[in-house]
Design a protein around this motif. Structure first.
Motif, PDB file in Angstrom:
ATOM      1  N   PRO A 134       3.796  -3.302 -16.378  1.00 23.29           N
ATOM      2  CA  PRO A 134       4.520  -4.498 -16.841  1.00 23.29           C
ATOM      3  C   PRO A 134       5.502  -5.015 -15.790  1.00 23.29           C
ATOM      4  N   SER A 135       5.966  -6.245 -16.004  1.00 20.94           N
ATOM      5  CA  SER A 135       6.914  -6.862 -15.075  1.00 20.94           C
ATOM      6  C   SER A 135       8.262  -6.170 -15.130  1.00 20.94           C
ATOM      7  N   HIS A 136       8.990  -6.273 -14.042  1.00 20.06           N
ATOM      8  CA  HIS A 136      10.346  -5.729 -13.920  1.00 20.06           C
ATOM      9  C   HIS A 136      10.362  -4.217 -14.121  1.00 20.06           C
ATOM     10  N   THR A 137       9.404  -3.548 -13.477  1.00 16.45           N
ATOM     11  CA  THR A 137       9.362  -2.084 -13.509  1.00 16.45           C
ATOM     12  C   THR A 137       9.390  -1.555 -12.085  1.00 16.45           C
ATOM     13  N   LEU A 138       9.830  -0.304 -11.955  1.00 18.49           N
ATOM     14  CA  LEU A 138      10.032   0.332 -10.648  1.00 18.49           C
ATOM     15  C   LEU A 138       9.164   1.584 -10.576  1.00 18.49           C
ATOM     16  N   HIS A 139       8.492   1.769  -9.434  1.00 19.97           N
ATOM     17  CA  HIS A 139       7.523   2.869  -9.331  1.00 19.97           C
ATOM     18  C   HIS A 139       7.699   3.619  -8.009  1.00 19.97           C
ATOM     19  N   LEU A 140       7.684   4.962  -8.099  1.00 24.31           N
ATOM     20  CA  LEU A 140       7.790   5.825  -6.930  1.00 24.31           C
ATOM     21  C   LEU A 140       6.398   6.241  -6.479  1.00 24.31           C
ATOM     22  N   GLY A 141       6.183   6.192  -5.149  1.00 25.75           N
ATOM     23  CA  GLY A 141       4.894   6.611  -4.645  1.00 25.75           C
ATOM     24  C   GLY A 141       4.802   6.481  -3.133  1.00 25.75           C
ATOM     25  N   ASN A 142       3.568   6.540  -2.599  1.00 25.69           N
ATOM     26  CA  ASN A 142       3.348   6.465  -1.157  1.00 25.69           C
ATOM     27  C   ASN A 142       2.577   5.208  -0.781  1.00 25.69           C
ATOM     28  N   ILE A 143       2.967   4.603   0.346  1.00 20.69           N
ATOM     29  CA  ILE A 143       2.156   3.555   0.950  1.00 20.69           C
ATOM     30  C   ILE A 143       1.179   4.241   1.904  1.00 20.69           C
ATOM     31  N   ILE A 144      -0.110   3.965   1.728  1.00 17.74           N
ATOM     32  CA  ILE A 144      -1.114   4.650   2.536  1.00 17.74           C
ATOM     33  C   ILE A 144      -1.954   3.643   3.314  1.00 17.74           C
ATOM     34  N   ASP A 145      -2.356   4.032   4.497  1.00 11.72           N
ATOM     35  CA  ASP A 145      -3.278   3.246   5.319  1.00 11.72           C
ATOM     36  C   ASP A 145      -4.498   4.130   5.556  1.00 11.72           C
ATOM     37  N   GLY A 146      -5.496   3.956   4.687  1.00  7.59           N
ATOM     38  CA  GLY A 146      -6.641   4.865   4.717  1.00  7.59           C
ATOM     39  C   GLY A 146      -6.223   6.232   4.222  1.00  7.59           C
ATOM     40  N   GLU A 147      -6.338   7.248   5.087  1.00  8.24           N
ATOM     41  CA  GLU A 147      -5.932   8.593   4.710  1.00  8.24           C
ATOM     42  C   GLU A 147      -4.503   8.894   5.167  1.00  8.24           C
ATOM     43  N   ARG A 148      -3.901   7.965   5.904  1.00  8.82           N
ATOM     44  CA  ARG A 148      -2.581   8.215   6.493  1.00  8.82           C
ATOM     45  C   ARG A 148      -1.479   7.724   5.568  1.00  8.82           C
ATOM     46  N   ILE A 149      -0.505   8.585   5.300  1.00  8.19           N
ATOM     47  CA  ILE A 149       0.670   8.197   4.507  1.00  8.19           C
ATOM     48  C   ILE A 149       1.696   7.573   5.447  1.00  8.19           C
ATOM     49  N   LEU A 150       2.077   6.325   5.170  1.00  4.31           N
ATOM     50  CA  LEU A 150       3.066   5.641   6.014  1.00  4.31           C
ATOM     51  C   LEU A 150       4.493   5.965   5.595  1.00  4.31           C
ATOM     52  N   ASP A 151       4.723   6.017   4.273  1.00  3.39           N
ATOM     53  CA  ASP A 151       6.088   6.292   3.804  1.00  3.39           C
ATOM     54  C   ASP A 151       6.088   6.504   2.303  1.00  3.39           C
ATOM     55  N   GLU A 152       7.103   7.225   1.845  1.00  2.00           N
ATOM     56  CA  GLU A 152       7.349   7.329   0.410  1.00  2.00           C
ATOM     57  C   GLU A 152       8.298   6.191   0.034  1.00  2.00           C
ATOM     58  N   VAL A 153       7.920   5.407  -0.966  1.00  2.00           N
ATOM     59  CA  VAL A 153       8.647   4.167  -1.251  1.00  2.00           C
ATOM     60  C   VAL A 153       8.884   3.992  -2.752  1.00  2.00           C
ATOM     61  N   LEU A 154       9.732   3.004  -3.057  1.00  2.00           N
ATOM     62  CA  LEU A 154       9.887   2.510  -4.421  1.00  2.00           C
ATOM     63  C   LEU A 154       9.343   1.083  -4.451  1.00  2.00           C
ATOM     64  N   VAL A 155       8.480   0.793  -5.414  1.00  2.00           N
ATOM     65  CA  VAL A 155       7.880  -0.541  -5.525  1.00  2.00           C
ATOM     66  C   VAL A 155       8.362  -1.206  -6.809  1.00  2.00           C
ATOM     67  N   SER A 156       8.918  -2.413  -6.667  1.00  2.00           N
ATOM     68  CA  SER A 156       9.352  -3.217  -7.815  1.00  2.00           C
ATOM     69  C   SER A 156       8.290  -4.260  -8.112  1.00  2.00           C
ATOM     70  N   VAL A 157       7.944  -4.389  -9.396  1.00  2.00           N
ATOM     71  CA  VAL A 157       6.893  -5.316  -9.817  1.00  2.00           C
ATOM     72  C   VAL A 157       7.517  -6.457 -10.618  1.00  2.00           C
ATOM     73  N   PHE A 158       7.187  -7.698 -10.233  1.00  2.00           N
ATOM     74  CA  PHE A 158       7.649  -8.881 -10.957  1.00  2.00           C
ATOM     75  C   PHE A 158       6.460  -9.810 -11.185  1.00  2.00           C
TER      76      PHE A 158
END
Length: 482
Positions: A49-73
């Protein structure tokens, strides 16, 4: 620029920091980010749903770029009115660029300056004056400029203009309707009520136009010129006001040969102090240029501080009591009280509209009796010791008194934007023509022409009437990512 594609930009300042925020906006923003984001909860970003925050990893193929927080609107309930994602990552410039380049490869393009706010305007999330206030808010450096930007961004200025425009539009519609029944000679618009409205619009426009004089200097910092003869303590006073060693201080007369400027906030209001070259007769070419610039800065300043060295006033038959208890030099180079008063009078005559604060410096070297005698000879004299700091705080409070910040405290609308100011002047000019037409009992078709022009300038402020060139000029001044 295309306005229906997906854009990405760094929303925080470039460089290393604890975190950085990358903003993505567009119809497919969530669809583009979802495949490169693996949530710790294993949930699909597209189903959140909108206005929610999610913890996870940004990945490029098999490579993890960073652990991030993503906000959805989800649009239209977002800043831009479109689907928007904000990725809060670690502040390494390498990580920032890796994520941005990944998103560009997935179908985003780099956002232009101010493009997020431009989309917010075009999608009806804010009007044009509110959008311009966003840039003012970002660049605000003191309480006054921040408060003015917040008031405008909340729509205070827009609401006032919009209300007047709507009332004028209602009367314009009635007058236009009269033109359809010209042969019947009917009158739908009550002329007395229309005169009252025009008078009220004139009053509001004049108030807003007058507020620009205060708003413009509050927004940009009130320029204050520090002037006087060489070696009277101007640079020392600048350092005392700024609370840092900004200007070179020397016993050698003429040390300051050019203007030095710096800004501080006093009571939430920005003041830009200008230390100028000492005013005196000189054959030194470089110093002469500095003195010429001094008078240029006085003409540009809102307030002038005239400083003289009270401890160096020479004895005279007319005022022998002034040197009681002082360390006066009688080398023939020290000014007399009459010479100081003559210099003050010259500045007053040359710049009669500017507030002039007269400061007797180095009063720590005078006896109490000598101070009192000095004050009895110069009206509105302020005594200070720039070196010890005595009287500097009183000077700061005096500077605040020159500006009516009551409008700020009462949350009244203050115009700070030159574009708005010019549009208000043009609108007032057209409204004055309408009033003149009413007084001369002009026909409705002639009144309608001036009313349409006034409505045009009202619409320019809020953005009902706009063009690509205007939008380009406004949003080109924004930072990328906003």
């Amino acid at each position: 620029m295309k306005l229906n594609d997906n854009i990405v930009a760094l929303a925080t300042p470039s460089g290393a920091g604890a975190i950085a925020v990358i903003r993505v906006s567009g119809p497919d923003a969530i669809e583009l980010v979802a495949p490169i984001f693996k949530a710790k909860s294993r949930k699909d970003l597209r189903e959140q749903p909108s206005h929610t925050l999610h913890l996870g990893n940004i990945i490029d193929g098999e490579r993890i770029l960073d652990e991030v927080l993503v906000s959805v609107f989800h649009g239209p309930k977002s800043y831009t009115g479109e689907n928007t994602i904000e990725i809060s990552c670690h502040g390494s410039p390498y990580i920032q660029q890796e994520i941005i380049q990944l998103l560009i490869r997935k179908g985003c393009r780099s956002a232009e300056a101010g493009e997020f706010t431009l989309r917010a305007f075009l999608n009806g999330k804010m009007d044009l004056s509110q959008a311009e206030a966003v840039a003012d808010l970002i660049s605000s450096e003191n309480q006054a400029s921040h408060q003015m930007a917040m008031q405008q961004m909340r729509g205070g200025f827009s609401n006032e203009i919009q209300k007047l425009r709507q009332e004028l539009l209602n009367f314009a519609s009635l007058i236009e309707l009269e033109l359809d029944f010209a042969e019947e000679d009917v009158e739908f618009a009550n002329r007395d009520q229309f005169k009252d409205l025009v008078s009220r619009i004139q009053h509001v426009l004049k108030r807003l136009i007058d507020s620009f004089a205060v708003g413009n200097v509050l927004k940009n910092g009130i320029p204050v010129a520090i002037v006087g003869e060489p070696n009277v303590g101007k640079s020392t006073l600048l350092n005392a006001l700024l609370n840092e060693e900004r200007a070179i201080v020397s016993e050698i007369a003429g040390t300051t040969r050019d203007t030095i400027e710096d800004e501080i906030s006093i009571g939430g209001v920005g003041f830009r102090f200008i230390d100028t070259a000492g005013i005196r007769e000189t054959e030194d070419v470089v110093e002469s240029i500095g003195i010429k610039r001094t008078f240029e800065k006085i003409s540009q300043a809102q307030v002038v501080l005239y400083l003289f060295d009270a401890s160096r006033l020479s004895t005279s038959d007319r005022h022998p009591e002034l040197v009681s208890g002082s360390s006066t030099s009688e080398d023939g180079n020290s000014p007399t009280l009459d010479q100081v008063k003559l210099e003050i009078e010259k500045i007053r005559n040359q710049f009669p509209q500017k507030p002039l604060v007269i400061l007797a410096n180095k009063v720590d070297k005078l006896s109490r009796e000598a101070r009192a005698n000095l004050k009895s000879h110069i009206s509105d004299l302020n005594t200070i010791s720039a070196k010890s700091g005595e009287g500097v705080e009183d000077l700061q409070q005096k500077l605040l008194q020159f500006f009516n910040t009551g409008e700020l405290r009462n949350n009244n609308t203050i115009v700070t934007n030159t574009r708005h100011y010019n549009a208000l002047l043009s609108a007032l000019e057209e409204i004055n023509k309408v009033q003149e037409g009413l007084n001369n009992n002009l026909s409705g078709d002639l009144l309608a022409i001036d009313i349409r022009e006034a409505l045009h300038y009202f619409g320019e402020i809020t953005g009902e009437i706009t063009n690509d060139d205007l939008l380009g000029n406004i949003f080109a001044n924004f930072c990328i990512g906003k």
